[in-house]
Design an enzyme around this catalytic site. Sequence first.
Site, PDB file in Angstrom:
ATOM      1  CE1 TYR A 126      -3.302  -2.984   0.695  1.00  0.00           C
ATOM      2  CE2 TYR A 126      -4.539  -0.841   0.766  1.00  0.00           C
ATOM      3  CZ  TYR A 126      -4.656  -2.398   0.574  1.00  0.00           C
ATOM      4  OH  TYR A 126      -5.638  -3.055   0.332  1.00  0.00           O
ATOM      5  CE  LYS A 173       3.210 -17.710  -0.088  1.00  0.00           C
ATOM      6  NZ  LYS A 173       2.390 -18.805  -0.172  1.00  0.00           N
ATOM      7  CG  ASP A 207      -0.154 -20.373   1.222  1.00  0.00           C
ATOM      8  OD1 ASP A 207       0.246 -20.134   2.396  1.00  0.00           O
ATOM      9  OD2 ASP A 207       0.367 -20.870   0.469  1.00  0.00           O
ATOM     10  CG  ASP A 231      -7.762  -4.582   1.562  1.00  0.00           C
ATOM     11  OD1 ASP A 231      -9.033  -4.526   2.199  1.00  0.00           O
ATOM     12  OD2 ASP A 231      -7.634  -4.470   0.463  1.00  0.00           O
TER      13      ASP A 231
END
Length: 336
Positions: A126, A173, A207, A231
């Site tokens: 962002y 991640k 994930d 988000d």
Amino acid sequence: MAKHTIVLIPGDGIGPEVTNATKRVVSAAGLSVDWVELPAGAAAIEQGFDSVLPERTLAAIRAHKVALKGPVTTPVGKGFTSVNVQLRKKLNLYAAVRPVRSLAGVKTRYENVDMIIVRENTEGLYSGIENEVVPGVVTSMKVASEAACTRIARYAFRYATKRKRKKITVFHKANIMKLTDGMFLNSARKIYEDEYPNIEYEEVIIDAGCMKLVQNPDRMDVLLMENLYGDLVSDLCAGLVGGLGVVPGSNIGDDAAVFEAVHGSAPDIAGKGIANPLALVMTAEMMIHHIGEHAVGDKIRKGYDAVLADGAVKTKDLGGSATTDQFADAIIAKMG
Ligand code: NAI
């Protein structure tokens, strides 16, 4: 009760409809408040301001410290930088806090969902640092600073401790983004080890985390993650408890706080008077607790809990046919 001054930003799309309904609920609950109504988003341009985030709106939030904000529309793939991103950065609203819980009377696949998403709100992808390297090749830079990662981790642990939550799960991640997500993860681990070893702590690759969320959402408690993941996961979690019409949110900084629901401006239903105001009403309830008026916050919750449990008045997203205003009226009637 002291009189509170709160900045009100109606926003775009369904924003004015849901903010108006929420204002009525808040007044009926007895909060003594002066609303300072100022625009942001497309509404600001329509009202003749030269920016989607007018300096006057920012200055008012800085001065009064608290704002209740409707959603604003952000153009896709072109146009101005998101007003929300600008607002969060300019006011340093580094923690997005989004409680997601099952509501009696809102039928979903799950029961007993009760978790809090804590999302880093100022960095990650962002940051909006995008470049065209050569024609046909573009990049977007993911930013993680140790200071911001540590700040959000400490916020999440402090928040969890205060509210007697048991566990923090970090979604990451870092197996792929070893430096940026690695920084996020290491910062969280360090705060856990050095400052809050008594809270249960786990690290989950995002994930697999998403799979766990839809399989057993009731195993999750406080979820901590960077900006983009927060988000996406917020909307996923909203889907677990009845949708975007029932999930509140807040953007918290050290000097100011802007309260807004997770949902956007919903152009598909804007202007029809059918949006669910509950997400913003719950958001206002959070805001009211933030300013210390707990009795008023409790009264609002009692009102909407009773409406949902009763089930006679529901907006379309919850399977009913009530309008935004009818739903707000029903909450007011049940507040007693
Ligand atoms: P959205 O949240 O506006 O809508 C997604 C779906 O949920 C739509 O079908 C909509 O009708 C429904 N929905 C949302 N809120 C609802 C409510 N209160 N009651 C009943 N149904 C509701 O997301 P979308 O369509 O991706 O984004 C639309 C615009 O909103 C975009 O310009 C986006 O940038 C902006 N946006 C703004 C946010 C903010 O200001 N905080 C947050 C998210 C999106």
